[in-house]
Every structure is written in structure tokens, then in C-alpha cells.
Design a protein around this motif. Structure first.
Motif, mmCIF file in Angstrom:
data_model
loop_
_atom_site.group_PDB
_atom_site.id
_atom_site.type_symbol
_atom_site.label_atom_id
_atom_site.label_comp_id
_atom_site.label_asym_id
_atom_site.label_seq_id
_atom_site.Cartn_x
_atom_site.Cartn_y
_atom_site.Cartn_z
ATOM 1 N N SER A 131 -6.940 0.273 5.177
ATOM 2 C CA SER A 131 -6.766 1.057 4.672
ATOM 3 C C SER A 131 -7.603 1.234 3.876
ATOM 4 N N SER A 145 -7.879 -4.403 -1.394
ATOM 5 C CA SER A 145 -6.990 -3.627 -0.647
ATOM 6 C C SER A 145 -6.250 -3.762 1.201
ATOM 7 N N PRO A 160 0.942 -1.180 -0.100
ATOM 8 C CA PRO A 160 0.020 0.218 0.673
ATOM 9 C C PRO A 160 0.580 0.887 -0.606
#
Length: 219
Positions: A200, A196, A31
Motif C-alpha cells: 500500500s 504501512s 488498511p
């Protein structure tokens, strides 16, 4: 000038999911390593690009390029968020094309792994050919389905159609627009594996299939 179809098997998408869940996707799916214009979408989450003050990159587009996301918003919050960021990935890809930037941070924010490589290759082809894009590009008939998940990662498979019949290639230097007649080649079918981290709010494209001359999208 249509984007080149990039064919990946369903088995490859399944394998990509397994890599995400086992943490073998490498830094591209992290991420941390990691268009917008008016939209005809019925979904508030997909209708306009998010503001940069939320930590998201600028995906604004020139006034002569309009992306229409004619999507119904899924009732499931994860599916809705995944669909919205799949639209942002498409915006970011087009942002890179119009900015002539193969390493544009916008698509890198919204993608990793194979989807990031696909975006970079598409942008590079436009840059190498001296092309950009203009007109109206429509995306519609979106569907979402749950994929496998782990304790750390959620995944959703997003599919939708594209109608490029009113989107045209434009020469960067001269500004000349090359208009083409609508044909089966104007229609493409996208399948994007979105992922994801569970802490987040951002969903990122990890793997992508683009099937050209999609008859099912012409109806």
C-alpha cells in the motif's frame, strides 16, 4: 483553544510496534477500515493534501485556518511517505474539528488504533465545547527514524514540533475568536508511529504521543 496534550510513554509506542508486527492490532490497524491548506513546507510530499481521485479523502480546511508544515523531505522514500501522511493525519484531524464531525472518515482513513481514538476524542471535545479553530498552526523540526518491520508491515516513527501561538479557538455559534498570548503552552511535541502495509502507498498513524509545554520546541 489548544488541543489537549496526550501523554503516552515511549514503552507504549514500542509495544504498539510489536502489536502491529504480530498482527494483534485488531481491525483498527487494517488498511481497509480505516488537513489541506497552503503550506510552508519544503517537502513536495508534505506541502499539499493529495487529491481525492487517488482514493484519499478530502482534508480541505476553511480559509481562515492555515496549516504550515515546515518540513525538510527525508531522502529515504519510506520516511518521506510516512512524514507526508503524518501531515495528512494532522490535516484530517483539523478537518474533523472544522467539520464538527467526531466520526469524520478523513482521520479514519489516515489512522487506526490509538491514533484514531486520539483524533476522535480531540474532535469530540471541540464539538462538545462548541469550538472550532482558526488562525495559523505551524509544524516544524520533523525527524523520522526506522522502526521494526515485518514481512507485511513497515513502520516509521515521526516526531515534530507544533507552534500554536497564532492558532485560536473560535466559538462555532457566534464566530467569536478567543485570542491568547503566546506562552510555553503554545508549543507541543508530537511522536507518531506510522505504519504501512507493504503493498500500500498509504501510511497510517497508529499510536501518538503529544507532550504539552514542550520547551525544546520553543527555541
Amino acid at each position: 483553544m489548544a488541543r489537549r496534550a496526550f501523554i503516552t510513554s515511549a514503552a507504549a509506542l514500542t509495544a504498539a510496534t510489536a502489536l502491529l508486527l504480530t498482527g494483534c492490532g485488531g481491525d483498527e490497524s487494517s488498511p481497509d477500515d480505516i488537513k489541506g491548506a497552503d503550506s510552508g513546507s519544503e517537502s513536495p510530499s508534505a506541502s499539499a493534501p493529495p487529491s481525492a481521485d487517488a482514493g484519499r479523502p478530502d482534508v480541505s480546511l476553511p480559509k481562515d485556518l492555515r496549516l504550515v508544515f515546515d518540513f525538510d523531505e527525508p531522502s529515504d522514500p519510506d520516511h518521506s511517505a510516512a512524514l507526508a501522511d503524518a501531515a495528512n493525519y494532522i490535516r484530517a484531524l483539523n478537518h474533523g474539528i472544522t467539520e464538527q464531525a467526531p466520526d469524520d472518515p478523513a482521520y479514519r482513513f489516515y489512522s487506526g488504533a490509538g491514533a484514531a481514538r486520539y483524533a476522535q476524542s480531540q474532535i469530540q471535545e471541540y464539538v462538545d465545547g462548541g469550538w472550532t479553530v482558526t488562525g495559523t498552526d505551524r509544524y516544524y523540526d520533523a525527524k523520522t527514524s526506522s522502526s521494526d518491520a515485518s514481512e507485511a508491515t513497515k513502520t516509521v516513527l515521526v516526531t515534530f514540533c507544533e507552534d500554536q501561538s497564532k492558532a485560536y479557538g473560535k466559538e462555532v455559534k457566534s464566530g467569536k475568536v478567543h485570542r491568547t498570548e503566546p506562552s510555553l503552552a503554545s508549543y507541543q511535541k508530537f511522536s507518531i508511529l506510522m505504519a504501512s502495509q507493504k503493498d500500500s502507498p498509504v501510511w497510517r498513524a497508529q499510536q501518538i504521543t503529544v507532550a504539552g509545554k514542550a520547551e525544546e520546541c520553543r527555541s
